[in-house]
Design a protein around this motif. Structure first.
Motif, PDB file in Angstrom:
ATOM      1  N   GLN A  34     -38.698 -48.071  71.120  1.00 12.71           N
ATOM      2  CA  GLN A  34     -38.989 -46.832  71.836  1.00 12.71           C
ATOM      3  C   GLN A  34     -38.738 -45.657  70.905  1.00 12.71           C
ATOM      4  O   GLN A  34     -37.750 -45.656  70.166  1.00 12.71           O
ATOM      5  N   PRO A  35     -39.587 -44.647  70.957  1.00 10.54           N
ATOM      6  CA  PRO A  35     -39.403 -43.497  70.065  1.00 10.54           C
ATOM      7  C   PRO A  35     -38.040 -42.814  70.208  1.00 10.54           C
ATOM      8  O   PRO A  35     -37.488 -42.337  69.220  1.00 10.54           O
ATOM      9  N   ASP A  36     -37.474 -42.808  71.421  1.00 12.64           N
ATOM     10  CA  ASP A  36     -36.186 -42.137  71.592  1.00 12.64           C
ATOM     11  C   ASP A  36     -35.012 -42.962  71.047  1.00 12.64           C
ATOM     12  O   ASP A  36     -33.883 -42.486  71.015  1.00 12.64           O
ATOM     13  N   TYR A  37     -35.258 -44.183  70.583  1.00 11.67           N
ATOM     14  CA  TYR A  37     -34.223 -44.977  69.928  1.00 11.67           C
ATOM     15  C   TYR A  37     -34.029 -44.554  68.463  1.00 11.67           C
ATOM     16  O   TYR A  37     -33.033 -44.909  67.847  1.00 11.67           O
ATOM     17  N   LEU A  38     -34.990 -43.826  67.927  1.00 13.73           N
ATOM     18  CA  LEU A  38     -34.907 -43.394  66.526  1.00 13.73           C
ATOM     19  C   LEU A  38     -33.796 -42.358  66.373  1.00 13.73           C
ATOM     20  O   LEU A  38     -33.777 -41.346  67.067  1.00 13.73           O
ATOM     21  N   ILE A  39     -32.885 -42.609  65.462  1.00  9.38           N
ATOM     22  CA  ILE A  39     -31.770 -41.700  65.199  1.00  9.38           C
ATOM     23  C   ILE A  39     -32.105 -40.767  64.045  1.00  9.38           C
ATOM     24  O   ILE A  39     -31.957 -39.564  64.142  1.00  9.38           O
TER      25      ILE A  39
END
Length: 190
Positions: A100-105
């Motif tokens: 998921q894109p929001d998992y990218l830190i």
């Protein structure tokens, strides 16, 4: 008595000798300058790698989630092409995929003016590093080596990861000018 004539220029031999000396000096300066640039790049790469490992480990601990870092391919899966930008992301299923894109830190740019080489996991080059929620390494330990474009191992950087998730830097214990891996073998950039 005849009046003395002043020579107003260089002879061709004097000019050729002067040019030869200038070429030699310029060649020595270029070699020294290249070494200075690569040593600076090695220090910069060391800092980037330190930050990369810290961000991944601290994310795993602070978010209490499995965290992966790796270069990603077009399908957002970990690849072993370490010359690509490296992404740190939450990986709850340990799939080695940015699900998921929001998992990218965070994404780190590719290391400049050199090549990253990962240790081998079995027959292939390592594709990823993972950290458990307690900060320890998930799976096997590993290492990364950065070699400058000149392929001079004397200017390379080597980072070693232990099971506790901590890093240490390869040191030149043999005195030959090349840092060693955890095994004691010198790194190779060829």
């Amino acid at each position: 008595m005849q009046p003395r004539k002043d020579n107003a220029g260089f002879s061709i031999i004097e000019l050729m000798i002067s040019l030869a000396v200038l070429v030699i000096i310029a060649g020595m300066a270029t070699a020294n300058w290249q070494g200075t640039i690569e040593r600076h790049q090695a220090r910069q790469t060391k800092q980037e790698l330190r930050t990369l490992f810290q961000v991944a480990r601290h994310t795993a601990i602070n978010r209490r989630q499995m965290t992966t870092f790796c270069p990603l391919d077009a399908a957002n899966a970990c690849t072993n092409d370490w010359d690509q930008p490296i992404s740190v992301f939450i990986d709850p299923g340990s799939l080695k995929v940015l699900a998921q894109p929001d998992y990218l830190i965070r994404t780190f740019k590719a290391m400049p003016n050199g090549t990253l080489i990962a240790s081998h996991s079995g027959p292939q080059e390592r594709r990823y590093f993972q950290f458990n929620p307690d900060g320890t390494v998930h799976g096997t330990i590993g290492n990364l080596t950065w070699c400058p474009d000149s392929l001079m191992a004397e200017r390379g950087v080597h980072v070693i990861v232990n099971f506790g998730g901590r890093i240490r830097w390869g040191k030149d214990r043999s005195g030959d000018g090349v840092v060693e891996k955890a095994s004691g073998q010198p790194i190779s950039c060829a």
